[in-house]
Scaffold this motif. Sequence first.
Motif, mmCIF file in Angstrom:
data_model
loop_
_atom_site.group_PDB
_atom_site.id
_atom_site.type_symbol
_atom_site.label_atom_id
_atom_site.label_comp_id
_atom_site.label_asym_id
_atom_site.label_seq_id
_atom_site.Cartn_x
_atom_site.Cartn_y
_atom_site.Cartn_z
ATOM 1 N N MET A 74 -15.844 -34.596 8.749
ATOM 2 C CA MET A 74 -14.541 -34.278 9.294
ATOM 3 C C MET A 74 -14.671 -33.728 10.713
ATOM 4 O O MET A 74 -13.936 -34.112 11.589
ATOM 5 C CB MET A 74 -13.845 -33.277 8.380
ATOM 6 C CG MET A 74 -12.473 -32.902 8.819
ATOM 7 S SD MET A 74 -11.697 -31.862 7.565
ATOM 8 C CE MET A 74 -10.199 -31.470 8.401
ATOM 9 N N LYS A 93 -6.725 -30.871 -1.534
ATOM 10 C CA LYS A 93 -7.869 -31.535 -0.900
ATOM 11 C C LYS A 93 -8.173 -30.910 0.456
ATOM 12 O O LYS A 93 -9.339 -30.783 0.842
ATOM 13 C CB LYS A 93 -7.608 -33.036 -0.750
ATOM 14 C CG LYS A 93 -7.594 -33.761 -2.069
ATOM 15 C CD LYS A 93 -7.348 -35.233 -1.879
ATOM 16 C CE LYS A 93 -7.274 -35.911 -3.232
ATOM 17 N NZ LYS A 93 -7.057 -37.340 -3.106
ATOM 18 N N GLU A 122 -11.699 -29.043 1.367
ATOM 19 C CA GLU A 122 -12.494 -29.408 2.543
ATOM 20 C C GLU A 122 -12.831 -28.172 3.381
ATOM 21 O O GLU A 122 -13.979 -27.988 3.811
ATOM 22 C CB GLU A 122 -11.735 -30.430 3.391
ATOM 23 C CG GLU A 122 -12.473 -30.888 4.609
ATOM 24 C CD GLU A 122 -13.641 -31.819 4.340
ATOM 25 O OE1 GLU A 122 -14.535 -31.887 5.207
ATOM 26 O OE2 GLU A 122 -13.666 -32.469 3.289
#
Length: 166
Positions: free
Chosen positions: A1, A149, A153
């Motif tokens: 990410m 989610k 993360e």
Amino acid sequence: MFAGKNIFCGNSFAKEARFMKSVDPGILIQSECFTFQPSEVAAKTMKYLTWCGHYFCTNSYFMERETYPYVLVIFVRDGNMDVRYNGKSYLIGKGDVLLIDCVNPHYYRAHDGLEFLYVHFDGICSHEVTELIIQNNNSPVFRRSHNLKVGQEIFEHVKFYANDYG
């Protein structure tokens, strides 16, 4: 990410990461945060973390800024927080995600029992993409089924760095 996650993998994404304990009033002792300095390559070519953390707060915690150079994503794990951003007020709570561009004036205050995860990031088109996402949502607050989610993360980022300092 984000480029910062690879800091300890021997690549050229980040120059430095540091564990810190917040000295802000209302941040409880079990809270942790990490700050990062991107490499020249990361700063010029990608999105990168500048801060991440996991905070447990009393109602003494607040943040008020006219400007700060990074984008902020908050995931509320428990409790509530008052937010002011772009002339509007919001109450966010468990499961909510807040996305703000901190170059704009912003304010947030914890209610007792608040627990949240956060990342500050910057990099290529970060501010433009953030504003577009907020405009498309008509709000900086996201109340969606997939918010968990986002929280997972951010939690994984914090846990990754906490393991290196634990």
